[in-house]
Design a protein around this motif. Structure first.
Motif, short mmCIF file in Angstrom:
data_model
loop_
_atom_site.label_atom_id
_atom_site.label_comp_id
_atom_site.label_asym_id
_atom_site.label_seq_id
_atom_site.Cartn_x
_atom_site.Cartn_y
_atom_site.Cartn_z
N ASN A 128 0.63 -1.23 0.00
CA ASN A 128 0.12 -0.04 -0.06
C ASN A 128 0.92 1.27 -0.04
O ASN A 128 1.84 1.28 0.53
CB ASN A 128 -0.86 0.01 1.30
N GLY A 129 0.36 2.30 -0.71
CA GLY A 129 1.12 3.62 -0.72
C GLY A 129 2.18 3.57 -1.33
O GLY A 129 3.18 4.14 -0.94
N ASN A 130 2.26 2.70 -2.37
CA ASN A 130 3.67 2.66 -3.17
C ASN A 130 4.18 3.94 -3.68
O ASN A 130 5.24 4.19 -4.27
CB ASN A 130 3.39 1.43 -4.30
N GLN A 131 3.32 4.65 -4.27
CA GLN A 131 3.44 6.04 -4.85
C GLN A 131 4.30 7.06 -3.90
O GLN A 131 5.38 7.48 -4.25
CB GLN A 131 2.53 6.87 -5.49
N GLN A 132 3.83 7.04 -2.63
CA GLN A 132 4.59 7.82 -1.79
C GLN A 132 6.00 7.21 -1.31
O GLN A 132 6.89 8.01 -1.14
CB GLN A 132 3.87 8.02 -0.49
N LEU A 133 5.89 5.80 -1.49
CA LEU A 133 7.04 4.95 -0.96
C LEU A 133 8.40 5.21 -2.00
O LEU A 133 9.53 5.40 -1.64
CB LEU A 133 6.96 3.53 -0.74
N TRP A 134 7.83 5.42 -3.29
CA TRP A 134 8.64 5.69 -4.42
C TRP A 134 9.37 7.09 -4.25
O TRP A 134 10.34 7.35 -4.33
CB TRP A 134 8.23 5.46 -5.56
N GLU A 135 8.56 8.14 -3.81
CA GLU A 135 8.85 9.36 -3.80
C GLU A 135 10.12 9.54 -2.49
O GLU A 135 11.11 10.10 -2.50
CB GLU A 135 7.93 10.26 -3.45
N GLU A 136 9.74 8.84 -1.55
CA GLU A 136 10.71 8.73 -0.39
C GLU A 136 11.94 8.00 -0.75
O GLU A 136 13.06 8.42 -0.44
CB GLU A 136 9.99 8.05 0.82
N PHE A 137 11.74 7.02 -1.24
CA PHE A 137 13.03 6.17 -2.15
C PHE A 137 14.02 7.03 -2.60
O PHE A 137 15.21 7.10 -2.54
CB PHE A 137 12.52 4.97 -2.38
N GLN A 138 13.29 7.58 -3.76
CA GLN A 138 14.27 8.17 -4.67
C GLN A 138 14.77 9.66 -4.31
O GLN A 138 15.90 10.12 -4.51
CB GLN A 138 13.38 8.75 -5.86
N SER A 139 14.21 10.04 -2.98
CA SER A 139 14.70 11.30 -2.41
C SER A 139 15.96 10.97 -1.76
O SER A 139 16.96 11.69 -1.28
CB SER A 139 13.72 11.73 -1.26
N LYS A 140 16.31 9.41 -1.60
CA LYS A 140 17.52 9.01 -0.86
C LYS A 140 18.74 8.85 -1.88
O LYS A 140 19.70 8.72 -1.58
CB LYS A 140 17.32 7.84 -0.01
N PHE A 141 18.57 9.07 -2.94
CA PHE A 141 19.55 8.61 -3.95
C PHE A 141 20.71 9.29 -3.77
O PHE A 141 21.95 8.78 -3.92
CB PHE A 141 19.10 8.60 -5.42
N GLU A 142 20.56 10.53 -3.67
CA GLU A 142 21.82 11.53 -3.68
C GLU A 142 22.68 11.10 -2.45
O GLU A 142 24.06 10.98 -2.36
CB GLU A 142 21.43 13.16 -3.55
#
Length: 256
Positions: free
Chosen positions: A60-74
């Motif tokens: 559930n909430g995978n769209q928000q999880l992606w946003e949080e995950f990609q914010s960690k890339f740097e």
């Protein structure tokens, strides 16, 4: 005795084909950390594939999880740059940072760990383990995504390393091939307890050493020699070695 057709057990579908999807996702995610052009060209693929995988896993909430995950890339890339620099500075065989990024399986294993660890912290189920198992098959290094690993981590030669889920590895630690950071007991009832050791700053663990137990702490600035089996803590600034007597004799002239 044969079962009648109505008595045959029902098989459940387990989305086994996701293994291939996760392998491609993980590979392109790794590439995107270090190639801005590749990242721009593949961002939509990475996002849509993440959503596809997590949909299939009923997250559930995978769209928000992606946003949080990609914010960690740097931040992940920054940590990996420290890891690569540690390898270049400590391995005499490393001639350049570029060689580390392109040719070192230990670095590749660490990169997949750092990516999967962020998903583990976000409590995404199964996917972090699938990513780590892809890295395991690729490099021979088995790092559970739940392990906690600090900055400037150096894996040399890679093959056969096992780092358990509740391991804590602090900064500037160097680990050689065949090292195991494991649990002293394997019981399902211990799943929620700390089962794996803590390795403090600036520790070196040489080839095929085994360190077992959640209460075990290897103190800062210590050296654990090759083939040591350790089940108790050692203080900081220790040198622990395994001694074995060898007998060498001269061959007879007529020996074949």
């Amino acid at each position: 005795m044969q079962l009648h057709s109505q008595e045959k057990p029902q098989l459940r579908n387990y989305n086994i084909c996701l293994k291939d999807t996760v392998e491609v996702f993980t590979k392109k995610l790794f590439y995107s950390l270090f190639d801005s052009v590749f990242k721009a060209e593949n961002y939509d693929f990475l996002k849509s594939t993440f959503l596809k995988i997590t949909d299939r896993l009923n997250v559930n909430g995978n769209q928000q999880l992606w946003e949080e995950f990609q914010s960690k890339f740097e931040a992940i890339q920054f940590k990996l740059n420290l890891d690569a620099k540690s390898i270049e500075e400590n391995d005499p065989a490393a001639e350049s940072l570029e060689e580390v990024y392109l040719a070192y399986p230990g670095f590749h294993a660490t990169a997949i760990y750092r990516l999967s660890h962020e998903l583990y912290k976000l409590k995404v189920p199964i996917l972090p383990r699938m990513m780590s198992e892809y890295g395991h098959g690729l490099t021979g290094v088995d790092i559970h995504p739940g392990a906690t690993i600090g900055d400037s981590f150096f894996i040399d030669h890679a093959t056969g390393i096992v780092i358990g889920e509740s391991s804590i590895i602090k900064n500037n630690v160097k680990i050689y091939q065949g090292v195991t950071l494991g649990g002293i007991q394997v019981k399902k009832s211990l799943a929620s307890t700390k089962r794996h050791p803590t390795i403090e700053d600036n520790v070196i663990i040489y080839a095929n050493a085994t360190i077992l137990g959640g209460d075990v702490v290897v103190g800062a600035n210590s050296i654990i020699g090759a083939n040591v089996c350790l089940t108790e803590s050692v203080p900081e600034n220790s040198i622990l070695t395994y001694q074995k007597e060898f007998k060498i004799r001269t061959r007879d002239n007529d020996s074949k």
